[in-house]
Design a protein around this motif. Sequence first.
Motif, PDB file in Angstrom:
ATOM      1  N   LYS A  82      17.552  -6.546  -8.475  1.00  0.00           N
ATOM      2  CA  LYS A  82      16.941  -7.527  -7.575  1.00  0.00           C
ATOM      3  C   LYS A  82      16.040  -8.477  -8.355  1.00  0.00           C
ATOM      4  O   LYS A  82      16.019  -9.696  -8.098  1.00  0.00           O
ATOM      5  N   LEU A  83      15.324  -7.953  -9.342  1.00  0.00           N
ATOM      6  CA  LEU A  83      14.450  -8.774 -10.172  1.00  0.00           C
ATOM      7  C   LEU A  83      15.246  -9.785 -10.983  1.00  0.00           C
ATOM      8  O   LEU A  83      14.830 -10.940 -11.125  1.00  0.00           O
ATOM      9  N   PHE A  84      16.400  -9.389 -11.515  1.00  0.00           N
ATOM     10  CA  PHE A  84      17.213 -10.318 -12.293  1.00  0.00           C
ATOM     11  C   PHE A  84      17.660 -11.500 -11.426  1.00  0.00           C
ATOM     12  O   PHE A  84      17.625 -12.655 -11.870  1.00  0.00           O
ATOM     13  N   LYS A  85      18.067 -11.205 -10.192  1.00  0.00           N
ATOM     14  CA  LYS A  85      18.480 -12.289  -9.295  1.00  0.00           C
ATOM     15  C   LYS A  85      17.288 -13.189  -8.956  1.00  0.00           C
ATOM     16  O   LYS A  85      17.417 -14.423  -8.911  1.00  0.00           O
ATOM     17  N   ARG A  86      16.149 -12.578  -8.754  1.00  0.00           N
ATOM     18  CA  ARG A  86      14.942 -13.352  -8.442  1.00  0.00           C
ATOM     19  C   ARG A  86      14.551 -14.226  -9.631  1.00  0.00           C
ATOM     20  O   ARG A  86      14.148 -15.387  -9.451  1.00  0.00           O
ATOM     21  N   TYR A  87      14.678 -13.693 -10.828  1.00  0.00           N
ATOM     22  CA  TYR A  87      14.343 -14.465 -12.029  1.00  0.00           C
ATOM     23  C   TYR A  87      15.233 -15.705 -12.123  1.00  0.00           C
ATOM     24  O   TYR A  87      14.745 -16.813 -12.396  1.00  0.00           O
ATOM     25  N   ILE A  88      16.531 -15.524 -11.915  1.00  0.00           N
ATOM     26  CA  ILE A  88      17.454 -16.663 -11.995  1.00  0.00           C
ATOM     27  C   ILE A  88      17.102 -17.714 -10.954  1.00  0.00           C
ATOM     28  O   ILE A  88      17.059 -18.918 -11.242  1.00  0.00           O
ATOM     29  N   GLU A  89      16.834 -17.273  -9.730  1.00  0.00           N
ATOM     30  CA  GLU A  89      16.506 -18.206  -8.650  1.00  0.00           C
ATOM     31  C   GLU A  89      15.240 -19.001  -8.956  1.00  0.00           C
ATOM     32  O   GLU A  89      15.178 -20.213  -8.745  1.00  0.00           O
ATOM     33  N   GLU A 112      26.988  -6.294  -9.924  1.00  0.00           N
ATOM     34  CA  GLU A 112      27.469  -6.737  -8.625  1.00  0.00           C
ATOM     35  C   GLU A 112      27.915  -8.194  -8.692  1.00  0.00           C
ATOM     36  O   GLU A 112      27.402  -8.993  -9.478  1.00  0.00           O
ATOM     37  N   ASP A 113      28.864  -8.534  -7.864  1.00  0.00           N
ATOM     38  CA  ASP A 113      29.495  -9.853  -7.905  1.00  0.00           C
ATOM     39  C   ASP A 113      28.487 -10.993  -7.723  1.00  0.00           C
ATOM     40  O   ASP A 113      28.599 -12.034  -8.383  1.00  0.00           O
ATOM     41  N   LYS A 114      27.523 -10.809  -6.829  1.00  0.00           N
ATOM     42  CA  LYS A 114      26.556 -11.873  -6.573  1.00  0.00           C
ATOM     43  C   LYS A 114      25.735 -12.177  -7.813  1.00  0.00           C
ATOM     44  O   LYS A 114      25.500 -13.346  -8.153  1.00  0.00           O
ATOM     45  N   LEU A 115      25.309 -11.125  -8.513  1.00  0.00           N
ATOM     46  CA  LEU A 115      24.526 -11.334  -9.728  1.00  0.00           C
ATOM     47  C   LEU A 115      25.365 -12.025 -10.795  1.00  0.00           C
ATOM     48  O   LEU A 115      24.905 -12.956 -11.456  1.00  0.00           O
ATOM     49  N   VAL A 116      26.615 -11.609 -10.964  1.00  0.00           N
ATOM     50  CA  VAL A 116      27.495 -12.232 -11.952  1.00  0.00           C
ATOM     51  C   VAL A 116      27.707 -13.709 -11.628  1.00  0.00           C
ATOM     52  O   VAL A 116      27.698 -14.570 -12.523  1.00  0.00           O
ATOM     53  N   ALA A 117      27.871 -14.020 -10.351  1.00  0.00           N
ATOM     54  CA  ALA A 117      28.056 -15.415  -9.943  1.00  0.00           C
ATOM     55  C   ALA A 117      26.817 -16.236 -10.273  1.00  0.00           C
ATOM     56  O   ALA A 117      26.923 -17.389 -10.728  1.00  0.00           O
ATOM     57  N   MET A 118      25.645 -15.665 -10.084  1.00  0.00           N
ATOM     58  CA  MET A 118      24.404 -16.361 -10.401  1.00  0.00           C
ATOM     59  C   MET A 118      24.258 -16.561 -11.906  1.00  0.00           C
ATOM     60  O   MET A 118      23.784 -17.606 -12.369  1.00  0.00           O
ATOM     61  N   SER A 127      24.255 -25.651 -19.619  1.00  0.00           N
ATOM     62  CA  SER A 127      25.181 -25.746 -20.757  1.00  0.00           C
ATOM     63  C   SER A 127      24.972 -26.989 -21.616  1.00  0.00           C
ATOM     64  O   SER A 127      25.383 -27.023 -22.777  1.00  0.00           O
ATOM     65  N   GLY A 128      24.336 -28.020 -21.070  1.00  0.00           N
ATOM     66  CA  GLY A 128      24.108 -29.237 -21.848  1.00  0.00           C
ATOM     67  C   GLY A 128      22.795 -29.232 -22.622  1.00  0.00           C
ATOM     68  O   GLY A 128      22.509 -30.182 -23.362  1.00  0.00           O
ATOM     69  N   ASN A 129      22.002 -28.189 -22.471  1.00  0.00           N
ATOM     70  CA  ASN A 129      20.701 -28.122 -23.151  1.00  0.00           C
ATOM     71  C   ASN A 129      20.843 -27.612 -24.578  1.00  0.00           C
ATOM     72  O   ASN A 129      21.755 -26.853 -24.898  1.00  0.00           O
ATOM     73  N   ASP A 130      19.876 -28.002 -25.421  1.00  0.00           N
ATOM     74  CA  ASP A 130      19.953 -27.595 -26.831  1.00  0.00           C
ATOM     75  C   ASP A 130      18.574 -27.392 -27.467  1.00  0.00           C
ATOM     76  O   ASP A 130      18.479 -27.149 -28.658  1.00  0.00           O
ATOM     77  N   LYS A 131      17.516 -27.463 -26.687  1.00  0.00           N
ATOM     78  CA  LYS A 131      16.172 -27.333 -27.256  1.00  0.00           C
ATOM     79  C   LYS A 131      15.888 -25.895 -27.672  1.00  0.00           C
ATOM     80  O   LYS A 131      15.391 -25.622 -28.761  1.00  0.00           O
ATOM     81  N   VAL A 132      16.191 -24.973 -26.772  1.00  0.00           N
ATOM     82  CA  VAL A 132      16.079 -23.542 -27.047  1.00  0.00           C
ATOM     83  C   VAL A 132      17.319 -22.861 -26.481  1.00  0.00           C
ATOM     84  O   VAL A 132      17.756 -23.187 -25.378  1.00  0.00           O
ATOM     85  N   HIS A 133      17.869 -21.931 -27.245  1.00  0.00           N
ATOM     86  CA  HIS A 133      19.017 -21.158 -26.779  1.00  0.00           C
ATOM     87  C   HIS A 133      18.524 -19.758 -26.415  1.00  0.00           C
ATOM     88  O   HIS A 133      18.214 -18.951 -27.295  1.00  0.00           O
ATOM     89  N   LEU A 134      18.437 -19.486 -25.117  1.00  0.00           N
ATOM     90  CA  LEU A 134      17.971 -18.192 -24.623  1.00  0.00           C
ATOM     91  C   LEU A 134      19.178 -17.336 -24.263  1.00  0.00           C
ATOM     92  O   LEU A 134      19.981 -17.698 -23.410  1.00  0.00           O
ATOM     93  N   THR A 135      19.288 -16.199 -24.923  1.00  0.00           N
ATOM     94  CA  THR A 135      20.362 -15.258 -24.641  1.00  0.00           C
ATOM     95  C   THR A 135      19.752 -14.008 -24.021  1.00  0.00           C
ATOM     96  O   THR A 135      18.830 -13.421 -24.584  1.00  0.00           O
ATOM     97  N   ILE A 136      20.279 -13.630 -22.859  1.00  0.00           N
ATOM     98  CA  ILE A 136      19.767 -12.476 -22.134  1.00  0.00           C
ATOM     99  C   ILE A 136      20.802 -11.362 -22.196  1.00  0.00           C
ATOM    100  O   ILE A 136      21.934 -11.523 -21.727  1.00  0.00           O
ATOM    101  N   ALA A 137      20.428 -10.247 -22.797  1.00  0.00           N
ATOM    102  CA  ALA A 137      21.329  -9.101 -22.912  1.00  0.00           C
ATOM    103  C   ALA A 137      21.186  -8.243 -21.661  1.00  0.00           C
ATOM    104  O   ALA A 137      20.160  -7.600 -21.450  1.00  0.00           O
ATOM    105  N   LEU A 138      22.226  -8.230 -20.835  1.00  0.00           N
ATOM    106  CA  LEU A 138      22.184  -7.577 -19.530  1.00  0.00           C
ATOM    107  C   LEU A 138      23.382  -6.640 -19.398  1.00  0.00           C
ATOM    108  O   LEU A 138      24.527  -7.072 -19.498  1.00  0.00           O
ATOM    109  N   ASN A 139      23.107  -5.362 -19.169  1.00  0.00           N
ATOM    110  CA  ASN A 139      24.105  -4.301 -19.292  1.00  0.00           C
ATOM    111  C   ASN A 139      24.770  -4.398 -20.663  1.00  0.00           C
ATOM    112  O   ASN A 139      25.992  -4.460 -20.801  1.00  0.00           O
ATOM    113  N   TYR A 140      23.913  -4.409 -21.666  1.00  0.00           N
ATOM    114  CA  TYR A 140      24.353  -4.602 -23.050  1.00  0.00           C
ATOM    115  C   TYR A 140      24.065  -3.352 -23.873  1.00  0.00           C
ATOM    116  O   TYR A 140      23.007  -2.722 -23.733  1.00  0.00           O
ATOM    117  N   GLY A 141      24.992  -3.025 -24.749  1.00  0.00           N
ATOM    118  CA  GLY A 141      24.798  -1.985 -25.756  1.00  0.00           C
ATOM    119  C   GLY A 141      25.551  -2.385 -26.999  1.00  0.00           C
ATOM    120  O   GLY A 141      26.689  -2.879 -26.917  1.00  0.00           O
TER     121      GLY A 141
END
Length: 243
Positions: A82-89, A112-118, A127-141
């Motif tokens: 829920k926090l990840f979705k809130r962060y994106i919003e 869940e599909d809703k989170l993936v869609a977000m 996708s057009g930005n280039d000042k900072v590239h932020l990569t978020i590792a989510l369900n990552y190993g």
Amino acid sequence: MAEQTEQRPICGPQHVAIIMDGNGRWAQARGRPRLFGHHAGARRVREIVEACPDLGVKYLTIFAFSTENWKRTQAEVAGLMKLFKRYIEREARALLENGVRVRFIGDRVRLEDKLVAMMDELELLTSGNDKVHLTIALNYGGRDEVARATKRLAYDVSVGKLSYKDVTDETLARYLDTRVLPDPDLVIRTSGEARISNFLLWQSAYSEYEFVDTLWPDFTRHEFARVLSGFGQRDRRFGAVKA
């Protein structure tokens, strides 16, 4: 008290990866539930992202949720999703306006599909930005990433798109989630723990590491700047010996 100043590192890292640890302990020390700490940690992310341009950091990769974090209580996992979705919003507009390009790495199948869609929408939006590239590792190993990359590589060999004779470490790197990113120069872990927790195992082969005692919600831009300043003092030889 004199105002704290930040100095941009002369030879600072271009790519910094952070294992954001200590949210739960930070909350428990205040008599609050663990999710309270995760919300505080999410607010800290914004401060660190905004500090990157002034500190010369072009790429920032953060470890938000690991493949092992599913072992936590159902309530905590649900709260984090829920926090990840809130962060994106809440952060999408600020990220767009501040020139931040967002990418997500990790296995999306279990999300869940809703989170993936977000996630997809935020990647497209920025996708057009280039000042900072932020990569978020989510369900990552890290091991999971290498296994998934190897499967894709093996498939391409099986259908004739690639010869097994051409498989090198550089070839495999092109199948990783991070294939469009440079390897991290510096990996920071907060909270006093000194382990890498299956994070960017392939990519951090020659990264510098910094383990700091500060819990993530207390990790300010000033401490970030201090850690980056220390990076310039390190002698990086990548396995070679200076003459």
